[in-house]
Scaffold this active site. Sequence first.
Site, PDB file in Angstrom:
ATOM      1  N   ALA A  36       0.863  -1.136   0.055  1.00 16.71           N
ATOM      2  CA  ALA A  36       0.034  -0.029   0.104  1.00 16.71           C
ATOM      3  C   ALA A  36       0.865   1.072   0.168  1.00 16.71           C
ATOM      4  CB  ALA A  36      -0.988  -0.033   1.215  1.00 16.71           C
TER       5      ALA A  36
ATOM      6  N   GLY B   6       0.779  -4.984   0.851  1.00 13.51           N
ATOM      7  CA  GLY B   6      -0.364  -5.055  -0.156  1.00 13.51           C
ATOM      8  C   GLY B   6       0.226  -5.728  -1.590  1.00 13.51           C
TER       9      GLY B   6
ATOM     10  N   GLU C 214      -0.163  -9.586  -0.983  1.00 15.31           N
ATOM     11  CA  GLU C 214      -1.473  -9.783  -0.926  1.00 15.31           C
ATOM     12  C   GLU C 214      -2.279  -9.857  -1.938  1.00 15.31           C
ATOM     13  OE1 GLU C 214      -1.778  -6.558   2.052  1.00 15.31           O
ATOM     14  OE2 GLU C 214      -2.378  -8.054   3.523  1.00 15.31           O
TER      15      GLU C 214
ATOM     16  N   GLU D 234       4.620  -5.473   7.424  1.00 20.63           N
ATOM     17  CA  GLU D 234       3.585  -4.368   8.172  1.00 20.63           C
ATOM     18  C   GLU D 234       4.093  -4.046   9.377  1.00 20.63           C
ATOM     19  OE1 GLU D 234       2.421  -6.484   6.140  1.00 20.63           O
ATOM     20  OE2 GLU D 234       1.108  -5.726   4.800  1.00 20.63           O
TER      21      GLU D 234
HETATM   22  N1  CAA Z   1       4.773   3.287  -0.277  1.00 25.37           N
HETATM   23  C1  CAA Z   1       4.826   4.502  -0.910  1.00 25.37           C
HETATM   24  N2  CAA Z   1       6.151   4.729  -1.364  1.00 25.37           N
HETATM   25  C2  CAA Z   1       7.012   3.579  -1.516  1.00 25.37           C
HETATM   26  C3  CAA Z   1       6.583   2.148  -0.938  1.00 25.37           C
HETATM   27  C4  CAA Z   1       5.251   2.167  -0.470  1.00 25.37           C
HETATM   28  N3  CAA Z   1       4.916   1.110   0.002  1.00 25.37           N
HETATM   29  N4  CAA Z   1       7.506   1.399  -1.146  1.00 25.37           N
HETATM   30  C5  CAA Z   1       8.557   2.221  -1.803  1.00 25.37           C
HETATM   31  N5  CAA Z   1       8.119   3.450  -2.029  1.00 25.37           N
HETATM   32  C6  CAA Z   1       9.023   4.522  -2.788  1.00 25.37           C
HETATM   33  C7  CAA Z   1      10.170   5.019  -1.610  1.00 25.37           C
HETATM   34  O1  CAA Z   1       9.294   5.847  -0.637  1.00 25.37           O
HETATM   35  C8  CAA Z   1      10.985   5.518  -2.699  1.00 25.37           C
HETATM   36  O2  CAA Z   1      10.382   6.787  -3.122  1.00 25.37           O
HETATM   37  P1  CAA Z   1      11.542   8.257  -3.082  1.00 25.37           P
HETATM   38  O3  CAA Z   1      12.505   7.913  -4.082  1.00 25.37           O
HETATM   39  O4  CAA Z   1      10.482   9.328  -3.331  1.00 25.37           O
HETATM   40  O5  CAA Z   1      12.198   8.292  -1.758  1.00 25.37           O
HETATM   41  C9  CAA Z   1      10.854   4.639  -3.972  1.00 25.37           C
HETATM   42  O6  CAA Z   1       9.831   4.025  -3.742  1.00 25.37           O
HETATM   43  C10 CAA Z   1      12.162   3.621  -3.988  1.00 25.37           C
HETATM   44  O7  CAA Z   1      12.121   2.996  -2.661  1.00 25.37           O
HETATM   45  P2  CAA Z   1      13.397   3.094  -1.586  1.00 25.37           P
HETATM   46  O8  CAA Z   1      14.011   4.065  -2.007  1.00 25.37           O
HETATM   47  O9  CAA Z   1      12.774   2.515  -0.487  1.00 25.37           O
HETATM   48  O10 CAA Z   1      14.005   1.558  -2.471  1.00 25.37           O
HETATM   49  P3  CAA Z   1      15.183   0.622  -1.754  1.00 25.37           P
HETATM   50  O11 CAA Z   1      15.622  -0.318  -2.860  1.00 25.37           O
HETATM   51  O12 CAA Z   1      15.990   1.325  -0.823  1.00 25.37           O
HETATM   52  O13 CAA Z   1      13.988  -0.205  -0.995  1.00 25.37           O
HETATM   53  C11 CAA Z   1      12.113  -1.524  -0.370  1.00 25.37           C
HETATM   54  C12 CAA Z   1      13.168  -1.077  -1.601  1.00 25.37           C
HETATM   55  C13 CAA Z   1      12.780  -2.483   0.394  1.00 25.37           C
HETATM   56  C14 CAA Z   1      10.845  -2.068  -1.235  1.00 25.37           C
HETATM   57  C15 CAA Z   1      11.514  -0.409   0.176  1.00 25.37           C
HETATM   58  O14 CAA Z   1      11.299   0.520  -0.651  1.00 25.37           O
HETATM   59  C16 CAA Z   1      10.503  -0.663   1.289  1.00 25.37           C
HETATM   60  O15 CAA Z   1      10.685  -1.333   2.403  1.00 25.37           O
HETATM   61  N6  CAA Z   1       9.107  -0.346   0.941  1.00 25.37           N
HETATM   62  C17 CAA Z   1       8.031  -0.495   1.715  1.00 25.37           C
HETATM   63  C18 CAA Z   1       7.470  -1.739   1.947  1.00 25.37           C
HETATM   64  C19 CAA Z   1       6.556  -1.900   2.652  1.00 25.37           C
HETATM   65  O16 CAA Z   1       6.635  -1.781   3.915  1.00 25.37           O
HETATM   66  N7  CAA Z   1       5.140  -2.481   2.566  1.00 25.37           N
HETATM   67  C20 CAA Z   1       3.982  -2.554   3.327  1.00 25.37           C
HETATM   68  C21 CAA Z   1       3.218  -1.350   3.173  1.00 25.37           C
HETATM   69  S1  CAA Z   1       1.738  -1.278   4.255  1.00 25.37           S
HETATM   70  C22 CAA Z   1       0.646  -2.286   3.465  1.00 25.37           C
HETATM   71  O17 CAA Z   1       0.820  -2.940   2.350  1.00 25.37           O
HETATM   72  C23 CAA Z   1      -0.526  -2.459   4.297  1.00 25.37           C
HETATM   73  C24 CAA Z   1      -1.429  -3.315   4.011  1.00 25.37           C
HETATM   74  O18 CAA Z   1      -1.466  -4.609   3.966  1.00 25.37           O
HETATM   75  C25 CAA Z   1      -2.832  -2.404   3.370  1.00 25.37           C
END
Ligand code: CAA
Length: 260
Positions: A67, A113, A116, A136
Amino acid sequence: MTYENLLVEVKDRIIFLTINRPKALNALNVQTLTEIRHFFSAGYQDHDDFHGVILTGAGDRAFVAGADIKEFLAVAEDGNGETMAQRGHEIFFLIERFHRPVIALVNGFALGGGCELAMACHLRVATENASFGQPEVNLGIIPGYGGTQRLNQYIGKGKATELILTGDRIDAQEAHRLGLVNYVLPQEEAREKAVELLRVIGSKGPIAIQQSIRAINAYYDGKEGYAAEAAAFGAVTKTEDFREGASAFVEKRIANFRGK
Ligand code: CAA
């Protein structure tokens, strides 16, 4: 409806549906979810003239990284986490109950997500660089789009509990070993495998395919688990820990959770 974040390409009776927000690693914001809902309801519900759908993410880094966490912070302000989870459930049920097979071509991160979403599809073909997880808890929340229910279904309670409680990521080979994905292949071959699977399925009787999907889903039709997930998701999105966890992600720092 004109799609901003979805690309739809039809080739040889196969629909390639690509989530196209590569700069945000294809994170699911409200607009994208609305478009996915439209595609799987209004868009193609009544059409039979295609074998199925291959759902993938744009770019070579991510299927879907979850998400949209940045947009998500607004949920804490509105206090509507439970509704958000319920809406997600409805959309993912549309995929799971779609009358033609939907294959997730998982071409990179499938987290939160994104994992999922892949699990709501009927089959999963992963590229070798794919990874899966429900991270999460790192944000102070829980999976909200069916992860607490479907991960159990694919890999069993023990391993699902470990992955959800630790937030650990697994690679494509491990996901294959656990039964979460059907195939792991190099990028081009993975796409070809997804196409081949849809061609094979497309050569069978469409009514038999539709009824098979219906009958398989019926085994898992208990609603209580999803309702419990939505309620729990609503509860965690009201906590200070969630604001801290989501802010820490946006600010690229480690979260300091205080259990409040
Ligand atoms: N939401 C919004 N933006 C996201 C994102 C997300 N889930 N995942 C990555 N991005 C964005 C980052 O903020 C970044 O943007 P900027 O360049 O503007 O800073 C860009 O994508 C590239 O990401 P990273 O710089 O973080 O890339 P990385 O290679 O260092 O890491 C990653 C990659 C491990 C996937 C890391 O981005 C990450 O941990 N992302 C989040 C994963 C996460 O926690 N997902 C769960 C979300 S909550 C959810 O999904 C709830 C539900 O069940 C409904």
